[in-house]
Design a protein around this motif. Structure first.
Motif, PDB file in Angstrom:
ATOM      1  N   TYR A 177       0.587  -1.300  -0.008  1.00 22.46           N
ATOM      2  CA  TYR A 177      -0.176   0.017  -0.118  1.00 22.46           C
ATOM      3  C   TYR A 177       0.683   1.448   0.497  1.00 22.46           C
ATOM      4  CZ  TYR A 177      -4.179  -2.576   0.984  1.00 22.46           C
ATOM      5  OH  TYR A 177      -4.957  -3.514   1.365  1.00 22.46           O
ATOM      6  N   ARG A 249      -1.309  -8.115  -2.214  1.00 23.47           N
ATOM      7  CA  ARG A 249      -2.131  -6.661  -2.573  1.00 23.47           C
ATOM      8  C   ARG A 249      -2.170  -5.931  -2.692  1.00 23.47           C
ATOM      9  NH1 ARG A 249      -2.543  -8.628   2.335  1.00 23.47           N
ATOM     10  NH2 ARG A 249      -3.561  -6.275   4.104  1.00 23.47           N
ATOM     11  N   GLY A 251      -2.016  -1.198  -3.598  1.00 27.18           N
ATOM     12  CA  GLY A 251      -2.944  -0.206  -3.577  1.00 27.18           C
ATOM     13  C   GLY A 251      -2.492   0.815  -3.087  1.00 27.18           C
ATOM     14  N   ALA A 255      -7.012   6.356  -6.552  1.00 24.50           N
ATOM     15  CA  ALA A 255      -7.320   5.955  -7.594  1.00 24.50           C
ATOM     16  C   ALA A 255      -6.037   6.355  -8.323  1.00 24.50           C
ATOM     17  CB  ALA A 255      -7.818   5.818  -9.381  1.00 24.50           C
ATOM     18  N   PHE A 258      -2.777   6.375  -6.920  1.00 24.96           N
ATOM     19  CA  PHE A 258      -1.658   4.670  -7.264  1.00 24.96           C
ATOM     20  C   PHE A 258      -1.526   5.285  -8.937  1.00 24.96           C
ATOM     21  CE2 PHE A 258      -2.296   0.094  -8.786  1.00 24.96           C
ATOM     22  CZ  PHE A 258      -0.709  -0.030  -7.898  1.00 24.96           C
ATOM     23  N   ILE A 332      -6.538  -4.785  -6.212  1.00 22.56           N
ATOM     24  CA  ILE A 332      -6.078  -3.558  -6.180  1.00 22.56           C
ATOM     25  C   ILE A 332      -6.919  -3.120  -5.155  1.00 22.56           C
ATOM     26  CG2 ILE A 332      -5.234  -1.299  -6.882  1.00 22.56           C
ATOM     27  CD1 ILE A 332      -4.928  -3.320  -9.763  1.00 22.56           C
ATOM     28  N   GLU A 333      -6.366  -2.142  -4.372  1.00 24.35           N
ATOM     29  CA  GLU A 333      -7.162  -1.617  -2.906  1.00 24.35           C
ATOM     30  C   GLU A 333      -7.296   0.195  -3.685  1.00 24.35           C
ATOM     31  OE1 GLU A 333      -8.809  -1.084   1.588  1.00 24.35           O
ATOM     32  OE2 GLU A 333      -7.545  -3.247   0.474  1.00 24.35           O
ATOM     33  N   VAL A 334      -8.166   0.813  -3.912  1.00 28.71           N
ATOM     34  CA  VAL A 334      -8.765   1.963  -4.548  1.00 28.71           C
ATOM     35  C   VAL A 334      -9.639   2.465  -4.295  1.00 28.71           C
ATOM     36  CG1 VAL A 334      -6.341   2.357  -5.232  1.00 28.71           C
ATOM     37  CG2 VAL A 334      -8.306   1.754  -6.775  1.00 28.71           C
ATOM     38  N   SER A 351      -4.011  -3.152 -14.822  1.00 32.78           N
ATOM     39  CA  SER A 351      -4.475  -4.571 -13.875  1.00 32.78           C
ATOM     40  C   SER A 351      -4.194  -5.637 -14.225  1.00 32.78           C
ATOM     41  CB  SER A 351      -5.724  -4.208 -13.320  1.00 32.78           C
ATOM     42  OG  SER A 351      -6.599  -4.791 -14.070  1.00 32.78           O
ATOM     43  N   LEU A 356     -10.901  -4.170  -8.857  1.00 34.32           N
ATOM     44  CA  LEU A 356     -10.759  -3.410  -8.007  1.00 34.32           C
ATOM     45  C   LEU A 356     -11.161  -3.042  -7.024  1.00 34.32           C
ATOM     46  CD1 LEU A 356     -10.315  -0.911 -11.030  1.00 34.32           C
ATOM     47  CD2 LEU A 356      -8.539  -2.040  -9.945  1.00 34.32           C
ATOM     48  N   SER A 358     -12.890  -1.223  -3.686  1.00 33.06           N
ATOM     49  CA  SER A 358     -12.931   0.072  -2.584  1.00 33.06           C
ATOM     50  C   SER A 358     -13.492  -0.249  -1.428  1.00 33.06           C
ATOM     51  CB  SER A 358     -14.380   1.334  -3.353  1.00 33.06           C
ATOM     52  OG  SER A 358     -13.434   1.642  -4.746  1.00 33.06           O
TER      53      SER A 358
END
Length: 640
Positions: A177, A249, A251, A255, A258, A332-334, A351, A356, A358
């Motif tokens: 992250y 993971r 992120g 977004a 990133f 992907i954490e955004v 990606s 994706l 959230s």
């Protein structure tokens, strides 16, 4: 045993009524969860049990939250003027007004200048959180208390069991992250004023957090807390690449942040590979904390790893680069809701098919809700409001259409003709959390533990469903915001003021600005504001000869006239590129109107939209561009 609260209070059990389902929690009749239940974040089962209890007992918890806030704060200067010593919920809703920031700004400024916290809060205010949602200049400042940091920690811990429900094995690796601190300043009273995430990362709640095997980061804290954003980015990416086989993971918060990291990687991968190959950090990394921890991560030369990364980064296409560089990555954490939705297609390109995610909905005012279905597509994301975070109310949002048609965005083309019109606060009573209706639109109003009472957050939400008895909401848009690239939020009014100042420059040369509109161009990283101008010479309809320096001055004037957050993103964070003015042919805005009418706008009611989001509409404008100009210098900015 009753649950223990952070404040030292306890929640006693209720008198038993075996068949009264409204007073029962699952497996524990007649006992509500504590205001901030304490649990081991490594215990996902316990975390899910708390979430189930919270969402089953929404009405009772909301009642208790409001009672707690009123009881604590009824004698503050702000509330006692309305409540007159009474502690009743109905008196609170009848006498305490629904307010905007301008209504409470004088109280916040008094605290910033040295007045006592008990103007608005019985608990000491330890800092002021600067909001990214600004209007007309400086960031808003929101009060924060020590207890509020515990509330945020509790909220973050609840994200873990939700993700574990959908993704296996998150405790078997690390998260890359990319987290950053922003500039901060001291107010005259000595209180720090800083963004909410900077506050959290610099708190002991983050720095001294208990070990949680589900949240082990590749970035050492020293790299996250580095105030030099370039050194921080470089060091975090370097650590993430060295530990690539452990990354499950990746992120950032937004977004846009990133994607900025990916662009940074594109420009710096050769140097990063050199560091990995030699086992030494570049000399320009001068932050002592960063040098020390990154050297420990590098440990020794890794030529094979450097060759592998170089091979992937040297390919002609970076499509799917995330999966190639971090092959074990699961998602992907955004945040990709709201204005961040414009980055979805770019994220999907990089990606390699990764979901994706959230996870949460939060702001400087308060942390609100959790996405209980984190693997849902970006356009299906809904958040369940957690009822012990604050007392929630909702202002119904009226349809602007008089024919009762359902809400349609028209892809942002004819926003002023078909989008919902926010209710004026004096027109309608608020609706409580348990009384919102499926499919309806509302503006969020919060009463917090930190000194905000019936405060309009400015977010327009739509009810999409329920988790147990807790409503789920889709974020629709910010009230009055027309442009956003990163954390900036520019309203139509702010844009008009900025354009008006620039217009004075060309008018002095005999040039008239006939019409304008705008859009946020995020086709490249960083994105930037684009203004379309239709201009003419005074006294005739000819396109005037345009002086590059004058038009570049217009671009700079617009930027200097925008708010502090825009200018910070542009100058300090480099998360927004130079503003652009595109001059278009005569008749271009007539063609835009024809298109909007063809999409359903009324000829009689049509007004030029000040922000365009439809790709078709942007193509109409772009096909008629005759000249393009960019700001040549970053606008002035300093912490306030």
């Amino acid at each position: 045993m009753p649950h223990k609260l952070y404040s030292g209070q306890t929640v006693s059990t209720c008198s038993r009524k075996p068949k009264d389902v409204n007073q029962m929690t699952r497996g524990n009749p007649c006992q509500l969860p504590g205001m901030l239940p304490n649990y081991d974040p490594n215990d996902s089962e316990a975390g899910m049990k708390i979430l189930e209890d919270l969402t089953e007992n929404v009405e009772q918890i909301q009642q208790r939250v409001l009672e707690e806030i009123i009881t604590r704060n009824a004698r503050t200067d702000y509330l006692k003027g309305f409540l007159d010593g009474q502690f009743d919920k109905q008196v609170f809703k009848k006498t305490v007004p629904v307010v905007n920031y301008e209504d409470i700004k004088p109280y916040i400024e008094r605290i910033a200048n040295g007045d006592s916290s008990n103007i608005i809060s019985a608990e000491p205010i330890i800092e002021l959180l600067t909001s990214s949602g600004t209007s007309g200049g400086q960031p808003k400042m929101m009060p924060s208390t020590a207890e509020d940091l515990h509330r945020k920690t509790f909220f973050y811990n609840l994200l873990v069991p939700v993700m574990n429900k959908y993704v296996d094995g998150l405790d078997e690796g690390k998260a890359m992250y990319l987290l950053f601190v922003k500039p901060e300043t001291k107010t005259p009273s000595g209180l720090m004023a800083r963004p909410v995430l900077t506050s959290y990362y610099k708190s002991n709640n983050f720095k001294n957090r208990p070990f949680n095997r589900f949240n082990v980061y590749t970035s050492p804290d020293e790299t996250i807390l580095c105030s030099d954003s370039k050194q921080s980015m470089y060091c975090q990416l370097l650590c993430g690449l060295v530990q690539r086989q452990e990354v499950l993971r990746v992120g950032a918060v937004f977004a846009s942040a990133f994607l900025r990291a990916i662009k940074f990687l594109e420009h710096n991968w050769k140097e990063l590979c050199s560091n990995i190959r030699t086992g030494h950090v570049s000399d320009w990394i001068t932050d002592p904390g960063c040098r020390k921890v990154v050297s420990l991560v590098l440990n020794k030369p890794k030529p094979e790893l450097a060759d592998l990364i170089e091979h992937e980064c040297n390919s002609k296409s970076w499509e799917g680069i995330i999966k190639k560089l971090w092959p074990r990555t699961k998602y992907i954490e955004v945040i990709v809701t709201g204005s961040m939705a414009q980055y979805v297609s770019t994220l999907e390109y990089y990606s390699g098919g990764l979901p994706l995610v959230s996870t949460m909905y939060a702001s400087s005012e308060c942390y609100f809700g959790i996405n209980f279905k984190p693997l849902s597509k970006p356009w299906d994301v809904s958040y369940t409001l957690i009822p012990n975070m604050a007392y929630f109310e909702f202002l119904p949002v009226k349809k602007k259409n008089e024919d009762g048609a359902q809400y349609v965005q028209c892809n942002g083309v004819c926003k002023e003709n078909c989008m919902e019109k926010e209710t004026e606060k004096e027109d309608v009573e608020t609706v409580e959390l348990v009384d919102v209706k499926l499919g309806q639109y509302y503006e969020l109003v919060v009463t917090t533990f930190t000194g905000l009472y019936r405060y309009r957050v400015g977010d327009i939400l739509m009810v999409t469903g329920f988790h147990n008895k807790a409503p789920q909401f889709r974020f629709v848009h910010r009230r009055n915001v027309v442009l956003s690239v990163d954390t900036d939020k520019t309203s139509e009014e702010d844009l008009l003021k900025a354009v008006t100042k620039a217009k004075v420059i060309v008018e002095s040369l005999g040039i008239l600005l006939i019409e304008y509109t705008s859009y946020a161009d995020t086709s490249s990283i960083p994105g930037h504001y684009v203004l379309f101008w239709e201009i003419t010479s005074k006294g005739n309809n000819h396109l005037p000869v345009l002086d590059h320096k004058i038009m570049e001055q217009c671009c700079s004037t617009v930027e200097e006239s925008l708010d502090s957050v825009y200018r910070r993103c542009r100058r300090k964070d480099n998360s927004i590129g130079p503003l652009e003015i595109r001059v278009v042919q005569h008749g271009t805005f007539d063609a835009l109107m024809d298109f909007c009418v063809s999409q359903g706008s009324s000829v009689n009611q049509y007004k030029t939209p000040r922000c365009i989001k439809s790709g078709e509409a942007i193509n109409i404008l772009d096909s008629r561009v005759v000249a393009r100009f960019f700001s040549q210098k970053a606008p002035f900015w300093e912490p306030v």
